[in-house]
Design a protein around this motif. Structure first.
Motif, PDB file in Angstrom:
ATOM      1  N   ALA A   1     -47.118  58.160  22.257  1.00  0.00           N
ATOM      2  CA  ALA A   1     -47.430  56.724  22.273  1.00  0.00           C
ATOM      3  C   ALA A   1     -48.927  56.491  22.459  1.00  0.00           C
ATOM      4  O   ALA A   1     -49.496  55.555  21.879  1.00  0.00           O
ATOM      5  N   MET A   2     -49.579  57.350  23.254  1.00  0.00           N
ATOM      6  CA  MET A   2     -51.010  57.172  23.527  1.00  0.00           C
ATOM      7  C   MET A   2     -51.827  57.243  22.246  1.00  0.00           C
ATOM      8  O   MET A   2     -52.847  56.569  22.106  1.00  0.00           O
ATOM      9  N   ASN A   3     -51.377  58.049  21.322  1.00  0.00           N
ATOM     10  CA  ASN A   3     -52.120  58.236  20.082  1.00  0.00           C
ATOM     11  C   ASN A   3     -51.733  57.239  18.997  1.00  0.00           C
ATOM     12  O   ASN A   3     -52.206  57.334  17.870  1.00  0.00           O
ATOM     13  N   GLN A   4     -50.842  56.289  19.331  1.00  0.00           N
ATOM     14  CA  GLN A   4     -50.527  55.184  18.431  1.00  0.00           C
ATOM     15  C   GLN A   4     -51.143  53.909  18.995  1.00  0.00           C
ATOM     16  O   GLN A   4     -51.897  53.936  19.951  1.00  0.00           O
ATOM     17  N   HIS A   5     -50.773  52.785  18.405  1.00  0.00           N
ATOM     18  CA  HIS A   5     -51.290  51.510  18.909  1.00  0.00           C
ATOM     19  C   HIS A   5     -50.643  51.179  20.253  1.00  0.00           C
ATOM     20  O   HIS A   5     -49.420  51.213  20.383  1.00  0.00           O
ATOM     21  N   LEU A   6     -51.465  50.866  21.253  1.00  0.00           N
ATOM     22  CA  LEU A   6     -50.941  50.449  22.558  1.00  0.00           C
ATOM     23  C   LEU A   6     -50.994  48.925  22.664  1.00  0.00           C
ATOM     24  O   LEU A   6     -52.019  48.317  22.349  1.00  0.00           O
ATOM     25  N   ASP A   7     -49.904  48.321  23.085  1.00  0.00           N
ATOM     26  CA  ASP A   7     -49.919  46.893  23.426  1.00  0.00           C
ATOM     27  C   ASP A   7     -50.420  46.762  24.860  1.00  0.00           C
ATOM     28  O   ASP A   7     -49.775  47.260  25.785  1.00  0.00           O
ATOM     29  N   VAL A   8     -51.535  46.084  25.044  1.00  0.00           N
ATOM     30  CA  VAL A   8     -52.139  45.980  26.368  1.00  0.00           C
ATOM     31  C   VAL A   8     -52.161  44.527  26.804  1.00  0.00           C
ATOM     32  O   VAL A   8     -52.534  43.644  26.033  1.00  0.00           O
ATOM     33  N   ALA A   9     -51.750  44.279  28.044  1.00  0.00           N
ATOM     34  CA  ALA A   9     -51.824  42.936  28.619  1.00  0.00           C
ATOM     35  C   ALA A   9     -52.452  43.040  29.996  1.00  0.00           C
ATOM     36  O   ALA A   9     -52.565  44.130  30.564  1.00  0.00           O
ATOM     37  N   THR A  10     -52.900  41.912  30.517  1.00  0.00           N
ATOM     38  CA  THR A  10     -53.460  41.911  31.863  1.00  0.00           C
ATOM     39  C   THR A  10     -52.440  41.312  32.825  1.00  0.00           C
ATOM     40  O   THR A  10     -51.596  40.503  32.446  1.00  0.00           O
ATOM     41  N   LYS A  11     -52.544  41.705  34.097  1.00  0.00           N
ATOM     42  CA  LYS A  11     -51.645  41.178  35.130  1.00  0.00           C
ATOM     43  C   LYS A  11     -52.423  40.213  36.021  1.00  0.00           C
ATOM     44  O   LYS A  11     -52.695  39.091  35.611  1.00  0.00           O
ATOM     45  N   HIS A  12     -52.823  40.652  37.227  1.00  0.00           N
ATOM     46  CA  HIS A  12     -53.485  39.703  38.148  1.00  0.00           C
ATOM     47  C   HIS A  12     -54.895  39.317  37.726  1.00  0.00           C
ATOM     48  O   HIS A  12     -55.350  38.238  38.003  1.00  0.00           O
ATOM     49  N   ASP A  13     -55.615  40.244  37.068  1.00  0.00           N
ATOM     50  CA  ASP A  13     -56.969  39.946  36.615  1.00  0.00           C
ATOM     51  C   ASP A  13     -57.284  40.813  35.406  1.00  0.00           C
ATOM     52  O   ASP A  13     -56.467  41.648  34.991  1.00  0.00           O
ATOM     53  N   ALA A  14     -58.485  40.629  34.853  1.00  0.00           N
ATOM     54  CA  ALA A  14     -58.847  41.274  33.582  1.00  0.00           C
ATOM     55  C   ALA A  14     -58.878  42.796  33.683  1.00  0.00           C
ATOM     56  O   ALA A  14     -58.845  43.486  32.658  1.00  0.00           O
ATOM     57  N   ARG A  15     -58.949  43.333  34.904  1.00  0.00           N
ATOM     58  CA  ARG A  15     -59.020  44.790  35.069  1.00  0.00           C
ATOM     59  C   ARG A  15     -57.673  45.387  35.467  1.00  0.00           C
ATOM     60  O   ARG A  15     -57.560  46.595  35.643  1.00  0.00           O
ATOM     61  N   ASP A  16     -56.658  44.547  35.649  1.00  0.00           N
ATOM     62  CA  ASP A  16     -55.320  44.997  36.049  1.00  0.00           C
ATOM     63  C   ASP A  16     -54.458  45.030  34.788  1.00  0.00           C
ATOM     64  O   ASP A  16     -53.897  44.023  34.376  1.00  0.00           O
ATOM     65  N   LEU A  17     -54.372  46.224  34.169  1.00  0.00           N
ATOM     66  CA  LEU A  17     -53.792  46.343  32.833  1.00  0.00           C
ATOM     67  C   LEU A  17     -52.368  46.882  32.882  1.00  0.00           C
ATOM     68  O   LEU A  17     -51.992  47.612  33.804  1.00  0.00           O
TER      69      LEU A  17
END
Lengths: 262, 262
Positions: B30-46
């Protein structure tokens, strides 16, 4: 400018890769035995028997291979050139000696060749993982046999920045503002492993105060991949002095210079 | 106290190692494919799709294997236990999500089992290097099949300390004084890889503010190797809350507590 042919470039690259292959084995063997450790300028500036023996080996090979060249190296077996005319080799026999001694990881062997002040070839060996990052403007950059391509041009707030821990801790060079503006920051404790992370796109930039053997190889490889290398004020690096070096993507470089000027 | 037999301990360890073997392959793919990334409490909490799918997989396996247990996990698929009675599992499906997303290195999968608040077994998987640090007080600690022995009892000024970068940058918890007193400090940006360095003797200590899934496995393994685990005031950790965790050699722990009290 260099007048080396592609064949000559390849011959030099292959020769240094052979030296590094021998040094990798010797360094790993020595690391797992007793290390003689001494301090230099202060308690955190370490040198081991391996730093010294690696430098003696490399410098001996360079003097045989390229007898008219000058050598700038860390542990005192090199020359003290007063100009960058002709062939100048840079040698860091163990970059990250504290990591080598204490972590047995995150250290490197680094070599670079400049001709008439132009970057020609650089080699950064990740000793523990047995990977050499090598190349230059005439051949491109490779991780062992695998070609590296330019990393994404991410901005400072989109990526991880690598900083000198000591300078950050003592509030120098605006590093605290750089760290606060980045998505995140890390302290690796050695130049070679930090340059590698920028070359591979794992970090958008790296800054530390460095001697020329710390940044000579990294500058060759980073510039070849389209990364920006300068001092923290955006000026060209002086290869015969220490510099506050900044290597970064184009966008992160601009972001950091803007912070530093503000 | 746990009344598990050596055979039962081994069965649990082998079962979780099988889960981790499957998750290692899925995570690398999965790491070498597209990752869906979202933030939680702040911009650095992924958080990524892999954090969530790994947690769903692990929690499903735990619920089948140990149906009466409670699960404390990061991404919301666990329980909210109000006591540590009985079996409690801790799950961090991707520890160091920023490192996972940006560096593709220095992240971990962590699982731990506590029974009646006693540490029984812990697993920290270094996914990229495919090494699981696992074990507990009844079986010892292993890196895959290789037994680990207690690291040297070095003092703070003899070794490298690992610190939370954000807390150091904002002057919290006396981290600047700890960094200044150590031989050196590093910022790794994730709990699992930092615990691993302390377990292997690469660092004399590590401190960060952590949730229980960040430190549950590390605490089991570190205590088994004779390292000291407490909060920054020297008190026992609360497994159902966040804590300012300190893991260190006996001597470095004493040095850091003395700094923190001064």
């Amino acid at each position: 400018m260099s007048t080396l042919s592609p064949f000559e470039i390849q011959e030099i690259d292959q020769t240094v890769l052979m030296w590094l292959d021998e040094l990798q084995k010797a360094t790993m063997a020595a690391m797992n035995q007793h290390l003689d450790v001494a301090t230099k300028h202060d308690a955190r500036d370490l040198v081991t028997n391996v730093d010294k023996s690696n430098e003696q080996t490399i410098n001996k090979y360079i003097r045989k291979f390229d007898p008219d060249a000058q050598i700038v190296s860390e542990e005192g077996f090199g020359d003290k050139p007063i100009s960058m005319a002709g062939h100048v080799w840079f040698v860091d026999p163990i970059d990250g000696t504290m990591n080598f001694y204490k972590q047995h990881d995150d250290f490197a062997i680094m070599i670079a060749l400049y001709i008439d002040n132009q970057p020609i070839l650089g080699w950064i060996m990740d000793v523990v993982n047995n990977i050499v990052y090598h190349g230059g403007p005439q051949m491109g950059v490779f991780a062992n046999q695998l070609r590296l391509y330019p990393p994404e041009n991410d901005a400072l707030n989109q990526g991880i920045v690598l900083l000198s821990g000591a300078r950050l801790l003592y509030g120098m060079f605006g590093y605290d503002e750089i760290a606060k503006s980045a998505l995140g920051y890390r302290v690796i404790g050695a130049a070679g492993p930090s340059f590698i992370r920028v070359l591979r796109g794992q970090a958008v930039g790296y800054s530390s105060k460095m001697m020329s053997w710390d940044f000579a190889a990294g500058q060759v490889l980073a510039k070849t991949l389209g990364l920006i290398v300068s001092d923290i004020d955006g000026k060209q690096l002086d290869m015969l002095s220490s510099n506050i070096v900044l290597v970064a993507t184009n966008r992160a470089h601009r972001d950091i210079l803007a912070l530093h000027r503000s």
